[in-house]
Design an enzyme around this catalytic site. Structure first.
Site, PDB file in Angstrom:
ATOM      1  N   GLY A  46       0.837  -1.196   0.000  1.00  0.00           N
ATOM      2  CA  GLY A  46       0.000   0.000   0.000  1.00  0.00           C
ATOM      3  C   GLY A  46       0.870   1.243   0.000  1.00  0.00           C
ATOM      4  O   GLY A  46       2.007   1.217   0.475  1.00  0.00           O
ATOM      5  N   GLN A  51       2.946   9.971   1.350  1.00  0.00           N
ATOM      6  CA  GLN A  51       4.282   9.382   1.428  1.00  0.00           C
ATOM      7  C   GLN A  51       5.201   9.806   0.289  1.00  0.00           C
ATOM      8  O   GLN A  51       6.404   9.606   0.360  1.00  0.00           O
ATOM      9  CB  GLN A  51       4.188   7.851   1.439  1.00  0.00           C
ATOM     10  CG  GLN A  51       3.515   7.301   2.679  1.00  0.00           C
ATOM     11  CD  GLN A  51       3.411   5.792   2.604  1.00  0.00           C
ATOM     12  OE1 GLN A  51       2.429   5.260   2.108  1.00  0.00           O
ATOM     13  NE2 GLN A  51       4.429   5.096   3.076  1.00  0.00           N
ATOM     14  N   CYS A  91       6.082  -0.196   7.054  1.00  0.00           N
ATOM     15  CA  CYS A  91       5.693   0.963   6.249  1.00  0.00           C
ATOM     16  C   CYS A  91       6.887   1.387   5.403  1.00  0.00           C
ATOM     17  O   CYS A  91       8.017   1.414   5.891  1.00  0.00           O
ATOM     18  CB  CYS A  91       5.281   2.099   7.186  1.00  0.00           C
ATOM     19  SG  CYS A  91       4.818   3.608   6.334  1.00  0.00           S
ATOM     20  N   LEU A  92       6.627   1.727   4.139  1.00  0.00           N
ATOM     21  CA  LEU A  92       7.716   2.144   3.249  1.00  0.00           C
ATOM     22  C   LEU A  92       8.362   3.446   3.739  1.00  0.00           C
ATOM     23  O   LEU A  92       9.498   3.742   3.382  1.00  0.00           O
ATOM     24  CB  LEU A  92       7.198   2.322   1.817  1.00  0.00           C
ATOM     25  CG  LEU A  92       6.713   1.045   1.117  1.00  0.00           C
ATOM     26  CD1 LEU A  92       6.112   1.375  -0.238  1.00  0.00           C
ATOM     27  CD2 LEU A  92       7.837   0.022   0.982  1.00  0.00           C
ATOM     28  N   HIS A 133      -4.334   1.577   7.649  1.00  0.00           N
ATOM     29  CA  HIS A 133      -2.967   2.122   7.697  1.00  0.00           C
ATOM     30  C   HIS A 133      -2.804   3.270   6.690  1.00  0.00           C
ATOM     31  O   HIS A 133      -2.256   4.318   7.018  1.00  0.00           O
ATOM     32  CB  HIS A 133      -1.988   0.964   7.399  1.00  0.00           C
ATOM     33  CG  HIS A 133      -0.553   1.346   7.313  1.00  0.00           C
ATOM     34  ND1 HIS A 133       0.416   0.810   8.149  1.00  0.00           N
ATOM     35  CD2 HIS A 133       0.121   2.185   6.471  1.00  0.00           C
ATOM     36  CE1 HIS A 133       1.603   1.322   7.829  1.00  0.00           C
ATOM     37  NE2 HIS A 133       1.451   2.147   6.800  1.00  0.00           N
ATOM     38  N   GLU A 134      -3.322   3.066   5.471  1.00  0.00           N
ATOM     39  CA  GLU A 134      -3.146   4.086   4.416  1.00  0.00           C
ATOM     40  C   GLU A 134      -4.000   5.327   4.677  1.00  0.00           C
ATOM     41  O   GLU A 134      -3.562   6.452   4.421  1.00  0.00           O
ATOM     42  CB  GLU A 134      -3.477   3.499   3.040  1.00  0.00           C
ATOM     43  CG  GLU A 134      -2.619   2.314   2.598  1.00  0.00           C
ATOM     44  CD  GLU A 134      -1.133   2.530   2.759  1.00  0.00           C
ATOM     45  OE1 GLU A 134      -0.663   3.674   2.640  1.00  0.00           O
ATOM     46  OE2 GLU A 134      -0.426   1.541   3.036  1.00  0.00           O
ATOM     47  N   HIS A 137      -2.262   7.562   6.965  1.00  0.00           N
ATOM     48  CA  HIS A 137      -1.258   8.393   6.276  1.00  0.00           C
ATOM     49  C   HIS A 137      -1.879   9.696   5.766  1.00  0.00           C
ATOM     50  O   HIS A 137      -1.284  10.762   5.874  1.00  0.00           O
ATOM     51  CB  HIS A 137      -0.674   7.656   5.068  1.00  0.00           C
ATOM     52  CG  HIS A 137       0.496   6.773   5.397  1.00  0.00           C
ATOM     53  ND1 HIS A 137       1.635   7.226   6.011  1.00  0.00           N
ATOM     54  CD2 HIS A 137       0.703   5.452   5.175  1.00  0.00           C
ATOM     55  CE1 HIS A 137       2.496   6.216   6.147  1.00  0.00           C
ATOM     56  NE2 HIS A 137       1.950   5.126   5.658  1.00  0.00           N
TER      57      HIS A 137
HETATM   58 NI    NI Z   1       2.750   3.205   5.514  1.00  0.00          NI
END
Ligand code: NI
Length: 168
Positions: A46, A51, A91-92, A133-134, A137
């Site tokens: 995701g 991000q 998470c990226l 989670h997204e 963000h």
């Molecule tokens: Ni993330």
């Protein structure tokens, strides 16, 4: 298509609250496609526009094994939550950190697709966790915010040190 730069914690841009998308045009579709390519390139499941430093409510997700079921969620919103599930998240934007987080087990959500059409759906398991989670963000929130302050501080120091080493 092109690969976008993913911001890393504690970059302050990750704390911005994203604005709703109003124009569903070619530019939006190109951006969403670039986000998808960036997510696949980084082996993520995701990615939120926040991000990559864009404060718009755009999310791309693919939780399939074969990496061939992309979902574009524009202006996503959770309508109902049910149950509780604790799972390990990464998470990226917080590379190489994995911690247990508690989320709703099942959710009902709505979102627009790349053409602006509204869909309403149920999700559970990994997909439900990923959507929660997204959307966090988009509201400037990270999964490590659910951890203790001490743990978060340790993670911050580790990532800041790695960023310094990468620049040296
Ligand atoms: Ni993330």
């Amino acid at each position: 298509m092109s690969i976008l730069e993913i911001l890393h914690y504690p970059d302050p841009r990750l704390r911005k609250s994203a604005k709703p998308v109003e124009k569903f045009d070619a530019q939006l579709r190109e951006f969403a496609d670039n986000m998808l390519e960036t997510m696949y390139h980084s082996s993520g499941i995701g990615l939120a526009a926040t991000q990559v430093g864009v404060a718009k409510r755009v999310v791309v997700i693919d939780v399939s094994e074969e990496r061939d079921q992309p979902q574009f969620l524009i202006n996503p919103e959770i309508l109902a939550r049910e149950g509780e599930e604790i799972s390990e998240e990464g998470c990226l934007s917080v590379p190489a950190i994995y911690e247990k987080v508690s989320r709703a087990e099942r959710i009902r959500f709505k979102a627009q697709d790349k053409n602006g059409d509204m869909v309403e759906m149920d999700a559970e398991g990994l997909l439900a966790v990923c959507i929660q989670h997204e959307i966090d963000h988009l509201d400037g929130k990270l999964f490590i915010d659910y951890l203790s302050g001490l743990k978060r501080q340790r993670i911050r120091k580790k990532l800041e040190k790695e960023a310094r080493l990468a620049q040296a």
